[in-house]
Design a protein around this motif. Structure first.
Motif, PDB file in Angstrom:
ATOM      1  N   SER A  98     -48.313 -12.825  69.503  1.00  0.00           N
ATOM      2  CA  SER A  98     -49.669 -12.738  68.940  1.00  0.00           C
ATOM      3  C   SER A  98     -50.304 -11.407  69.318  1.00  0.00           C
ATOM      4  O   SER A  98     -49.873 -10.743  70.272  1.00  0.00           O
ATOM      5  CB  SER A  98     -50.524 -13.891  69.460  1.00  0.00           C
ATOM      6  OG  SER A  98     -50.779 -13.719  70.850  1.00  0.00           O
ATOM      7  N   ILE A  99     -51.344 -11.030  68.586  1.00  0.00           N
ATOM      8  CA  ILE A  99     -52.072  -9.799  68.924  1.00  0.00           C
ATOM      9  C   ILE A  99     -52.732  -9.945  70.293  1.00  0.00           C
ATOM     10  O   ILE A  99     -52.719  -9.022  71.113  1.00  0.00           O
ATOM     11  CB  ILE A  99     -53.092  -9.465  67.831  1.00  0.00           C
ATOM     12  CG1 ILE A  99     -52.351  -9.033  66.553  1.00  0.00           C
ATOM     13  CG2 ILE A  99     -54.062  -8.373  68.298  1.00  0.00           C
ATOM     14  CD1 ILE A  99     -53.243  -8.766  65.363  1.00  0.00           C
ATOM     15  N   GLY A 100     -53.286 -11.121  70.574  1.00  0.00           N
ATOM     16  CA  GLY A 100     -53.867 -11.359  71.891  1.00  0.00           C
ATOM     17  C   GLY A 100     -52.833 -11.206  72.990  1.00  0.00           C
ATOM     18  O   GLY A 100     -53.095 -10.598  74.030  1.00  0.00           O
ATOM     19  N   GLY A 101     -51.639 -11.745  72.747  1.00  0.00           N
ATOM     20  CA  GLY A 101     -50.565 -11.616  73.733  1.00  0.00           C
ATOM     21  C   GLY A 101     -50.188 -10.175  73.980  1.00  0.00           C
ATOM     22  O   GLY A 101     -49.941  -9.768  75.128  1.00  0.00           O
ATOM     23  N   MET A 102     -50.126  -9.379  72.918  1.00  0.00           N
ATOM     24  CA  MET A 102     -49.748  -7.974  73.080  1.00  0.00           C
ATOM     25  C   MET A 102     -50.824  -7.184  73.817  1.00  0.00           C
ATOM     26  O   MET A 102     -50.506  -6.295  74.616  1.00  0.00           O
ATOM     27  CB  MET A 102     -49.435  -7.355  71.715  1.00  0.00           C
ATOM     28  CG  MET A 102     -48.091  -7.793  71.166  1.00  0.00           C
ATOM     29  SD  MET A 102     -47.588  -6.908  69.667  1.00  0.00           S
ATOM     30  CE  MET A 102     -48.527  -7.823  68.428  1.00  0.00           C
ATOM     31  N   VAL A 136     -46.923 -13.664  83.047  1.00  0.00           N
ATOM     32  CA  VAL A 136     -46.637 -14.268  81.738  1.00  0.00           C
ATOM     33  C   VAL A 136     -46.810 -13.248  80.628  1.00  0.00           C
ATOM     34  O   VAL A 136     -45.961 -13.118  79.730  1.00  0.00           O
ATOM     35  CB  VAL A 136     -47.534 -15.499  81.494  1.00  0.00           C
ATOM     36  CG1 VAL A 136     -47.384 -15.986  80.042  1.00  0.00           C
ATOM     37  CG2 VAL A 136     -47.186 -16.614  82.459  1.00  0.00           C
ATOM     38  N   ALA A 137     -47.886 -12.487  80.685  1.00  0.00           N
ATOM     39  CA  ALA A 137     -48.135 -11.469  79.653  1.00  0.00           C
ATOM     40  C   ALA A 137     -47.108 -10.361  79.709  1.00  0.00           C
ATOM     41  O   ALA A 137     -46.761  -9.766  78.679  1.00  0.00           O
ATOM     42  CB  ALA A 137     -49.539 -10.891  79.819  1.00  0.00           C
ATOM     43  N   MET A 138     -46.594 -10.072  80.894  1.00  0.00           N
ATOM     44  CA  MET A 138     -45.573  -9.036  81.014  1.00  0.00           C
ATOM     45  C   MET A 138     -44.303  -9.456  80.292  1.00  0.00           C
ATOM     46  O   MET A 138     -43.665  -8.661  79.606  1.00  0.00           O
ATOM     47  CB  MET A 138     -45.276  -8.769  82.496  1.00  0.00           C
ATOM     48  CG  MET A 138     -44.465  -7.513  82.737  1.00  0.00           C
ATOM     49  SD  MET A 138     -45.419  -6.027  82.366  1.00  0.00           S
ATOM     50  CE  MET A 138     -44.242  -4.770  82.846  1.00  0.00           C
ATOM     51  N   GLY A 139     -43.925 -10.728  80.416  1.00  0.00           N
ATOM     52  CA  GLY A 139     -42.687 -11.194  79.811  1.00  0.00           C
ATOM     53  C   GLY A 139     -42.820 -11.632  78.364  1.00  0.00           C
ATOM     54  O   GLY A 139     -41.846 -11.579  77.609  1.00  0.00           O
ATOM     55  N   ARG A 145     -46.046 -17.168  74.088  1.00  0.00           N
ATOM     56  CA  ARG A 145     -46.517 -17.804  72.852  1.00  0.00           C
ATOM     57  C   ARG A 145     -47.186 -19.145  73.144  1.00  0.00           C
ATOM     58  O   ARG A 145     -48.146 -19.529  72.468  1.00  0.00           O
ATOM     59  CB  ARG A 145     -45.351 -17.989  71.876  1.00  0.00           C
ATOM     60  CG  ARG A 145     -44.961 -16.722  71.145  1.00  0.00           C
ATOM     61  CD  ARG A 145     -43.874 -16.979  70.110  1.00  0.00           C
ATOM     62  NE  ARG A 145     -42.551 -17.091  70.730  1.00  0.00           N
ATOM     63  CZ  ARG A 145     -41.763 -16.056  70.960  1.00  0.00           C
ATOM     64  NH1 ARG A 145     -42.167 -14.828  70.634  1.00  0.00           N
ATOM     65  NH2 ARG A 145     -40.577 -16.228  71.524  1.00  0.00           N
ATOM     66  N   ALA A 146     -46.692 -19.851  74.148  1.00  0.00           N
ATOM     67  CA  ALA A 146     -47.236 -21.161  74.480  1.00  0.00           C
ATOM     68  C   ALA A 146     -48.538 -21.082  75.271  1.00  0.00           C
ATOM     69  O   ALA A 146     -49.432 -21.919  75.103  1.00  0.00           O
ATOM     70  CB  ALA A 146     -46.203 -21.966  75.278  1.00  0.00           C
ATOM     71  N   GLU A 147     -48.654 -20.072  76.125  1.00  0.00           N
ATOM     72  CA  GLU A 147     -49.782 -20.034  77.059  1.00  0.00           C
ATOM     73  C   GLU A 147     -50.898 -19.056  76.686  1.00  0.00           C
ATOM     74  O   GLU A 147     -52.053 -19.277  77.087  1.00  0.00           O
ATOM     75  CB  GLU A 147     -49.267 -19.701  78.465  1.00  0.00           C
ATOM     76  CG  GLU A 147     -48.330 -20.753  79.038  1.00  0.00           C
ATOM     77  CD  GLU A 147     -47.951 -20.471  80.485  1.00  0.00           C
ATOM     78  OE1 GLU A 147     -48.636 -19.639  81.132  1.00  0.00           O
ATOM     79  OE2 GLU A 147     -46.978 -21.079  80.967  1.00  0.00           O
ATOM     80  N   ILE A 148     -50.564 -17.992  75.982  1.00  0.00           N
ATOM     81  CA  ILE A 148     -51.600 -16.984  75.691  1.00  0.00           C
ATOM     82  C   ILE A 148     -52.231 -17.304  74.340  1.00  0.00           C
ATOM     83  O   ILE A 148     -51.736 -16.901  73.275  1.00  0.00           O
ATOM     84  CB  ILE A 148     -51.004 -15.565  75.693  1.00  0.00           C
ATOM     85  CG1 ILE A 148     -50.356 -15.274  77.045  1.00  0.00           C
ATOM     86  CG2 ILE A 148     -52.099 -14.527  75.399  1.00  0.00           C
ATOM     87  CD1 ILE A 148     -49.668 -13.921  77.129  1.00  0.00           C
ATOM     88  N   LYS A 149     -53.320 -18.018  74.389  1.00  0.00           N
ATOM     89  CA  LYS A 149     -54.031 -18.393  73.165  1.00  0.00           C
ATOM     90  C   LYS A 149     -55.390 -18.970  73.537  1.00  0.00           C
ATOM     91  O   LYS A 149     -55.647 -19.335  74.698  1.00  0.00           O
ATOM     92  CB  LYS A 149     -53.235 -19.411  72.353  1.00  0.00           C
ATOM     93  CG  LYS A 149     -52.877 -20.683  73.102  1.00  0.00           C
ATOM     94  CD  LYS A 149     -51.955 -21.560  72.263  1.00  0.00           C
ATOM     95  CE  LYS A 149     -51.531 -22.809  73.031  1.00  0.00           C
ATOM     96  NZ  LYS A 149     -50.603 -23.661  72.227  1.00  0.00           N
TER      97      LYS A 149
END
Length: 220
Positions: A98-102, A136-139, A145-149
Motif C-alpha cells: 500500500s502507499i501507506g506501507g511504502m 514491520v514497515a522495513m520488511g 499488508r496485514a498490519e499497516i492499514k
C-alpha cells in the motif's frame, strides 16, 4: 655641493628598479594565488528547493546531499498529502504494497541509515523502541499488508518528518571528511562510503516514488 657622478645615479636607478620589479612580481603571485583560491571555493549556499548544492549550516558536500534529500522528499509528498485512509490502504494485487506501507517503509529505511552511520550499528542491531516502531514497515510483505492499514496521512507524515529532522540535525554535526569515510565491511560486498549510503536514501525514495504514483493511478 657634492657632485653626483653618473655611475652612482645609475646604480641607484638599477637598485630601485630591482626593488619595484620584486614587489610587482610578488603582487602578481599573490594575485594569482588569490584567483586560484577564488576558483576553488564552493558556490554560495542557496535555500531554493531547486538548487542542488551547498546549504547554509552544512559543509559543502554535506549540504549538497541535503539539497538532494530535500528535493526528493518534496517529490514524494506532493501527490500523497490529501489522500484518504481508503486510498492509503489500497492494495492493487496480492503482492503489492500500500502507499501507506511504502511511506512508513521510507521512514524505517532512513532510520536504519541513521543508526548505521551516526551510531555505527550493524544491520539487525536495532534498539527495542525502533524495532517495535519500524521492523514491520522495513520488511513489508505479507506482514506489512496485514498490519499497516487504517492510518491517516498525518500518521505517516509524522514519522517521515520526525526521522528527517533528526537526520538534518545530525548531518549538521558532520563534515565532508565524514561523508567520504569508507565502510569496508558494508553489506553490498564493496567498500562503501557514507555519501553512497545516504545517496541510497535519496535513490530509495525515488524508486518508491514511481511505485506510489503507479499505485495511485490504479486506485478505483
Amino acid at each position: 655641493m657634492k657632485k653626483i657622478t653618473p655611475n652612482v645615479n645609475r646604480r641607484k636607478f638599477l637598485k630601485k628598479s630591482a626593488q619595484v620589479s620584486v614587489a610587482t612580481s610578488g603582487l602578481a603571485l599573490l594575485g594569482g594565488l588569490n584567483c586560484q583560491a577564488q576558483i576553488s571555493l564552493p558556490p554560495p549556499a542557496n535555500d531554493s528547493l531547486n538548487f542542488v548544492g551547498p546549504k547554509a549550516g552544512y559543509t559543502p558536500q554535506v549540504g549538497t546531499l541535503v539539497s538532494m534529500m530535500n528535493w526528493m522528499r518534496e517529490t514524494i509528498l506532493w501527490p500523497v498529502r490529501d489522500m484518504s485512509i481508503k486510498d492509503l490502504d489500497y492494495l492493487h494485487d496480492d503482492d503489492s504494497n500500500s502507499i501507506g506501507g511504502m511511506l512508513w517503509h521510507l521512514a524505517a529505511t532512513e532510520r536504519f541509515y541513521q543508526l548505521n552511520t551516526f551510531e555505527n550499528r550493524a544491520w539487525g542491531d536495532w534498539p527495542a523502541k525502533d524495532d517495535k516502531e519500524f521492523s514491520v514497515a522495513m520488511g513489508l510483505g505479507d506482514t506489512g499488508r496485514a498490519e499497516i492499514k487504517g492510518n491517516p496521512i498525518d500518521f505517516y507524515l509524522e514519522k517521515l518528518n520526525r526521522v528527517r529532522e533528526y537526520s538534518l540535525a545530525e548531518l549538521k554535526k558532520r563534515d565532508d571528511e565524514w561523508l567520504l569515510k569508507i565502510d569496508k565491511d558494508w553489506m553490498w560486498s564493496h567498500p562503501t562510503n557514507n555519501y553512497c549510503k545516504w545517496f541510497h536514501v535519496v535513490e530509495h525514495e525515488s524508486n518508491h516514488n514511481g511505485q506510489i504514483k503507479y499505485i495511485k493511478s490504479r486506485i478505483v
